[in-house]
Design a protein around this motif. Structure first.
Motif, PDB file in Angstrom:
ATOM      1  N   ASN A 373       0.615  -0.855  -0.047  1.00  0.00           N
ATOM      2  CA  ASN A 373      -0.127   0.078   0.056  1.00  0.00           C
ATOM      3  C   ASN A 373       0.603   1.116  -0.277  1.00  0.00           C
ATOM      4  OD1 ASN A 373      -1.416   2.437   2.145  1.00  0.00           O
ATOM      5  ND2 ASN A 373      -2.820   1.416   1.004  1.00  0.00           N
ATOM      6  N   HIS A 374       0.641   2.204  -0.521  1.00  0.00           N
ATOM      7  CA  HIS A 374       1.852   3.460  -0.685  1.00  0.00           C
ATOM      8  C   HIS A 374       0.667   5.021  -0.343  1.00  0.00           C
ATOM      9  CE1 HIS A 374       4.618   1.701  -3.778  1.00  0.00           C
ATOM     10  NE2 HIS A 374       3.371   0.523  -3.785  1.00  0.00           N
ATOM     11  N   THR A 375      -0.353   4.911  -0.096  1.00  0.00           N
ATOM     12  CA  THR A 375      -1.364   5.997   0.196  1.00  0.00           C
ATOM     13  C   THR A 375      -2.301   5.406   1.058  1.00  0.00           C
ATOM     14  OG1 THR A 375      -2.830   7.779   0.450  1.00  0.00           O
ATOM     15  CG2 THR A 375      -3.016   6.345  -1.526  1.00  0.00           C
ATOM     16  N   THR A 481      10.849  -0.068   4.896  1.00  0.00           N
ATOM     17  CA  THR A 481      10.213   1.388   4.690  1.00  0.00           C
ATOM     18  C   THR A 481      11.467   1.690   3.123  1.00  0.00           C
ATOM     19  OG1 THR A 481      11.210   1.820   6.665  1.00  0.00           O
ATOM     20  CG2 THR A 481      11.659   3.552   5.542  1.00  0.00           C
ATOM     21  N   ASN A 482      10.732   2.270   2.260  1.00  0.00           N
ATOM     22  CA  ASN A 482      10.910   2.592   0.891  1.00  0.00           C
ATOM     23  C   ASN A 482      12.867   2.669   1.017  1.00  0.00           C
ATOM     24  OD1 ASN A 482       8.670   4.545  -0.084  1.00  0.00           O
ATOM     25  ND2 ASN A 482       9.041   1.850  -0.626  1.00  0.00           N
ATOM     26  N   GLY A 483      13.519   2.534  -0.116  1.00  0.00           N
ATOM     27  CA  GLY A 483      14.886   2.960   0.018  1.00  0.00           C
ATOM     28  C   GLY A 483      15.257   3.307  -1.888  1.00  0.00           C
ATOM     29  N   THR A 673      -0.106  12.107   6.011  1.00  0.00           N
ATOM     30  CA  THR A 673      -0.154  11.887   4.480  1.00  0.00           C
ATOM     31  C   THR A 673       0.246  11.949   3.165  1.00  0.00           C
ATOM     32  OG1 THR A 673      -0.309  14.804   4.177  1.00  0.00           O
ATOM     33  CG2 THR A 673      -2.060  13.840   4.863  1.00  0.00           C
ATOM     34  N   GLU A 674       1.673  12.218   3.395  1.00  0.00           N
ATOM     35  CA  GLU A 674       2.722  11.107   3.100  1.00  0.00           C
ATOM     36  C   GLU A 674       3.038  10.236   3.298  1.00  0.00           C
ATOM     37  OE1 GLU A 674       3.908  11.415  -0.147  1.00  0.00           O
ATOM     38  OE2 GLU A 674       4.953  13.177  -0.334  1.00  0.00           O
ATOM     39  N   ALA A 675       3.296   9.029   2.106  1.00  0.00           N
ATOM     40  CA  ALA A 675       2.993   7.302   3.160  1.00  0.00           C
ATOM     41  C   ALA A 675       5.163   7.261   3.714  1.00  0.00           C
ATOM     42  CB  ALA A 675       2.841   6.591   1.786  1.00  0.00           C
ATOM     43  N   SER A 676       5.569   7.452   2.414  1.00  0.00           N
ATOM     44  CA  SER A 676       7.361   7.769   2.500  1.00  0.00           C
ATOM     45  C   SER A 676       7.603   8.691   2.178  1.00  0.00           C
ATOM     46  CB  SER A 676       7.758   7.218   1.860  1.00  0.00           C
ATOM     47  OG  SER A 676       9.027   6.554   1.341  1.00  0.00           O
ATOM     48  N   GLY A 677       7.833   9.485   0.919  1.00  0.00           N
ATOM     49  CA  GLY A 677       8.709  10.044  -0.014  1.00  0.00           C
ATOM     50  C   GLY A 677      10.027   9.173  -0.184  1.00  0.00           C
ATOM     51  N   THR A 678       9.694   9.615  -1.177  1.00  0.00           N
ATOM     52  CA  THR A 678      11.432   9.083  -1.571  1.00  0.00           C
ATOM     53  C   THR A 678      13.121  10.102  -1.988  1.00  0.00           C
ATOM     54  OG1 THR A 678      10.579   8.682  -3.633  1.00  0.00           O
ATOM     55  CG2 THR A 678      10.488   6.651  -2.197  1.00  0.00           C
TER      56      THR A 678
HETATM   57  C1  GLG Z   1       3.351   7.160  -3.460  1.00  0.00           C
HETATM   58  C2  GLG Z   1       3.001   7.877  -1.711  1.00  0.00           C
HETATM   59  C3  GLG Z   1       4.796   8.134  -1.674  1.00  0.00           C
HETATM   60  C4  GLG Z   1       5.648   7.276  -1.392  1.00  0.00           C
HETATM   61  C5  GLG Z   1       5.477   6.801  -3.083  1.00  0.00           C
HETATM   62  C6  GLG Z   1       6.707   4.881  -3.073  1.00  0.00           C
HETATM   63  O1  GLG Z   1       2.272   9.309  -2.164  1.00  0.00           O
HETATM   64  O2  GLG Z   1       4.510   8.745  -0.597  1.00  0.00           O
HETATM   65  O3  GLG Z   1       6.748   7.465  -1.301  1.00  0.00           O
HETATM   66  O4  GLG Z   1       4.513   6.288  -2.891  1.00  0.00           O
HETATM   67  O5  GLG Z   1       5.990   4.934  -2.148  1.00  0.00           O
HETATM   68  N1  GLG Z   1       1.918   8.112  -5.352  1.00  0.00           N
HETATM   69  C7  GLG Z   1       3.074   8.086  -4.416  1.00  0.00           C
HETATM   70  O6  GLG Z   1       4.248   8.905  -5.122  1.00  0.00           O
END
Ligand code: GLG
Length: 832
Positions: A373-375, A481-483, A673-678
């Motif tokens: 899940n990304h959001t 956690t993303n990388g 609101t921002e799941a991760s940000g990369t």
């Molecule tokens: C999502 C999130 C980002 C996240 C990215 C990768 O909004 O916060 O870093 O996926 O997991 N839709 C996106 O870009």
């Protein structure tokens, strides 16, 4: 295998097997050969584009030899493979990355220069492969790089869009979208005319009872389209493993293309059929974090999922194993809910085609899939209207109903009489029309569900998926956690910094094991090292300043503090707060005496990012940024103290020169609101500091690098609900500094105020959903701390060095190893 050469003849094949270039002269020979033969040009007719093409084709040959070796090794090893299903792969450019991953860049650049060109110029000829919107697509690309670099047997599956994300032009301060046709010359893909799959849509389900009393469902009578495979080699770094990214392109099915019509002169309707088929893979939907529910999008999803599964199942069947072995040979990762139909399609294959009983099939399915899940944003969670779905995929809807029925029955057994719970977790939402909640289907059909940063993984467990944690238990839910890949985002984007680090650490091993960066920390107070470090930053800023001058004619001083926010434009990412902050800074500068102004730290505020074409508010934010830049940049009182720049058409290759050029970057989403940000990771890895909220991966970055090295501000995720509630009941007066900014906009300082009315309205009557006002005071005061900190160059250098030395955790190699161990259960395969 029938198509293989008989044993007796193989020695001859081996004798003449293709060989890879491995030194400068061989590379040069290949470049010239391709220019002369593949491109039919010559030394009398070779421009930069032709030279780029020759170099790319030479490099491609090298990759394809390794690709072949890898596929043979993987077949021989016969181990479990992972399939990464993603509707987006934001690859960017390939040549530079391939040269670096294969460690041939140095002699190749020398070879090209002897042939009369500069490698940098050739690299610049390449069109970005922009098959993605933002973070989600770029994450998939980083993951492919890590999978290959760590020698995992892995395939990516996606769509070969003819048009990637649109190109953004700024005309009179507004975003204008221009189509991105990128396939005029793409040496990095191989069409596989022998690998095609027929895919059906629409039609009906015929149900009958067999002699033994069992029911059989046959889906038939629909429209058929053909999927054609295109393969893209993915080279690992420091290994010959070269994995495959398979992208499907749609065309009319050979059975379907109506030669009758064609021969009888009805060209037009046969051409129409052809175009309709080709439309499926024609364009990437340009929305980031927003679900629009268009039928063509659902067609794309099914087309891609069905072709990919057909391919995966075909490969599995070659080994003649029992079906129950499937999850021991195959792991499938769903990148967001876009490929969730794969769960349903695999059930259809196992039950309808292979005649397994439902329970056996369901066990196989739920052991095979993983869902990322990304959001948590409600507007981004995919839901498909039942009537639309019924029409396009009638059999799949039945299967979803059955999955839901069995699931709800099991829930009812465990939580009897909780009718509320049943309606809350049902895959079908009882709205009008009914809709299918794809995330719920993905959870129910997967073995593991993961979020992409710690806070985000906690939030999905306590909010949107809370009931499912109760039902399945907490172990089904996990965090990875993303990388980001340090090959592209450090070595390629910032070669000088990478070389300096190598000089200190003794080798480039840190590019394979990023935790080795820890060895830099002991040099953090070394004055000479600090100087070299900051000189590199300065040169990267000079390069950006030149780019800004060349493209916008704005002059910026490379000694100023470069403050960058580049990402998709979205209200939750709060570019509006950033530009309001810039206006506030402008107003304070205007109010100062000359003497006071002389003490200020000069600043360049740089923005970049695309707005979804239908996202009016995001487009208004862009217009405000460009309007402010017109006023501020031309104000003689202000001079170099403040410049505002909007970089047109932000994309991967621009990110590669923006990340190394920041002193400060902004990651300021409303908490939660921002799941991760990369990009936060990329900027810190390149020696910049960040200003940010306690959101996504910012939190883990803080934990790793230390809170002295990050400018955190704003409310916490746990308080957001209460603050929003207070707004709804009109209990929150607007922050006074923000009020001043709004008044200034309404006075017309930045042009016709009506243009920006929507932005102001969102803060007032709109209830300030993203809490700009609540965070504004701490945002401004934190920027003051940034200015103070920037004056102390030695401390700044120290902090950025220490921060970089502690960024090892954020490599996508670590993320991929976690997926491999905890979700996929796969091992690397050696390719000699
Ligand atoms: C999502 C999130 C980002 C996240 C990215 C990768 O909004 O916060 O870093 O996926 O997991 N839709 C996106 O870009």
């Amino acid at each position: 295998i029938e198509s293989s050469i008989p044993l007796a003849l193989r020695d001859l094949w081996k004798k003449f097997a293709a060989t890879e270039f491995s030194k400068k002269e061989e590379f040069q020979r290949e470049v010239v050969r391709h220019v002369e033969t593949t491109l039919a040009r010559s030394l009398y007719n070779c421009d930069e584009l032709a030279a780029y093409s020759g170099a790319a084709l030479a490099m491609r040959d090298k990759l394809i030899i390794d690709w072949n070796k890898t596929q043979q090794a993987h077949t021989l090893a016969d181990q479990k493979r992972v399939y990464y299903l993603s509707l987006e792969f934001l690859m960017g450019r390939t040549l530079d990355n391939a040269l670096l991953n294969r460690n041939v860049k140095e002699y190749a650049a020398e070879g090209i220069s002897e042939l009369g060109f500069r490698m940098e110029d050739l690299i610049d000829q390449e069109h970005d492969a922009a098959l993605g919107n933002g973070g989600l697509g770029r994450l998939a690309a980083c993951f492919l790089d890590s999978l290959a670099s760590l020698s995992y047997p892995a395939w990516g599956y996606g769509l070969r869009y003819r048009y990637g994300i649109f190109k953004q032009e700024i005309i009179d301060g507004y975003q204008v979208e221009v189509p991105d046709y990128w396939l005029d010359f793409n040496p990095w893909e191989f069409p596989r005319h022998d690998i095609t799959v027929d895919i059906m849509f629409y039609g009906y389900v015929r149900r009958y009872t067999e002699d033994d009393g069992s029911t059989v469902n046959i889906w038939e009578g629909g429209e058929v389209v053909q999927a054609l495979a295109y393969d893209v080699p993915i080279p690992g770094y420091g290994t010959s493993t070269t994995n495959n990214l398979r992208l499907w392109s749609s065309k009319p099915s050979t059975g379907e293309f109506d030669f009758q019509k064609f021969n009888s002169g009805d060209y037009e309707s046969s051409v129409r059929d052809q175009q309709r088929a080709e439309t499926i893979s024609a364009v990437l939907y340009p929305n980031d974090n927003i679900d629009v529910g268009k039928e063509l999008r659902l067609k794309q999803q099914y087309f891609w999922v069905a072709a990919s599964l057909y391919d995966i199942v075909r490969r599995f069947k070659k080994s003649h194993r029992a079906w129950t072995e499937f999850p021991h040979q195959v792991a499938i990762q769903l990148n967001d809910t876009h490929p969730t139909l794969a769960i349903v399609e695999l059930m259809r294959i196992l039950v309808d085609k292979e005649h397994l009983d439902w329970d056996t099939a369901w066990n196989i399915v739920t052991e095979t899939f993983g869902y990322t899940n990304h959001t948590v944003l409600p507007e981004a969670l995919e839901k498909w209207s039942v009537p639309l779905f019924q029409n396009l995929l009638p059999r799949h809807l039945q299967i979803i109903y059955d999955i839901n029925l069995f699931f709800l029955q099991s829930v009812e057994r465990r939580f009897p009489k909780d009718r509320e719970l049943l309606s809350r977790v049902s895959i079908i939402e009882e709205s009008n029309p009914q809709v299918i909640r794809m995330a719920y289907l993905a959870i129910i059909g997967s073995k593991k569900v993961n979020g992409v940063a710690e806070l985000h993984s906690d939030l999905i467990k306590t909010t949107i998926f809370k009931d499912f944690v109760n039902i399945f238990g907490p172990d089904k839910f996990t965090n990875v956690t993303n990388g980001v890949t340090p090959r592209r985002w450090l070595h390629q984007a910032n070669p000088q910094l990478s070389a300096l680090i190598k000089e200190k650490l003794g080798s480039y091993d840190f590019l394979k094991d990023l935790s080795l960066l820890g060895g830099l920390e002991k040099f953090a107070d070394d004055k000479n090292f600090q100087k070299e470090w900051m000189d590199i930053k300065f040169r990267n800023k000079q390069r950006l300043a030149k780019y800004i001058k060349d493209t916008t004619s704005i002059s910026v001083n490379p000694s100023a503090l470069f403050d960058i926010q580049v990402k998709r434009i979205h209200e939750y990412k709060r570019q509006q707060m950033n530009i309001f902050g810039v206006i506030s800074r402008y107003l304070s500068l205007k109010a100062m005496t000359k003497e006071e102004r002389a003490k200020q730290v000069p600043r360049v505020s740089i923005f970049g990012g695309k707005a979804a074409p239908g996202y009016w508010m995001a487009k208004t934010i862009i217009r405000l940024i460009t309007a402010v830049s017109e006023v501020v940049n031309n104000d003689a009182d202000i001079g170099d103290l403040l410049k505002v720049v909007f970089i047109e058409d932000y994309n991967v290759s621009k990110a590669e020169f923006l990340c190394p050029a920041s002193d400060l970057s902004e990651h300021i989403s409303t908490a939660g609101t921002e799941a991760s940000g990369t990009s936060n990771m990329k900027f810190v890895l390149n020696g910049g500091l960040i200003i940010g909220t306690c959101d996504g991966a910012n939190i883990e970055i803080t934990r790793e690098i230390g809170e002295e090295r990050i400018f955190l501000f704003g409310n916490l995720a746990e308080d957001v609900e209460d603050l929003r509630h207070a707004h709804r009941y009109g209990k929150t007066p607007m922050d006074p500094a923000l009020k001043e900014v709004c008044d200034e906009i309404q006075k017309g300082t930045f042009g016709e105020p009506g243009v920006f009315a929507g932005l102001i309205h969102a803060l007032t009557e709109g209830g300030d959903y993203y809490l700009v006002s609540d965070d504004f005071a701490s945002y401004l005061s934190t920027h003051k701390l940034v200015d103070e900190a920037f004056k102390d160059t030695a401390a700044w250098a120290h902090n950025t060095i220490v921060a970089v030395s502690r960024m090892g955790f954020f490599t996508s190699d670590r993320a991929i190893n976690e997926y491999a161990d905890e979700i996929w259960n796969i091992d690397p395969v050696k390719v000699d």
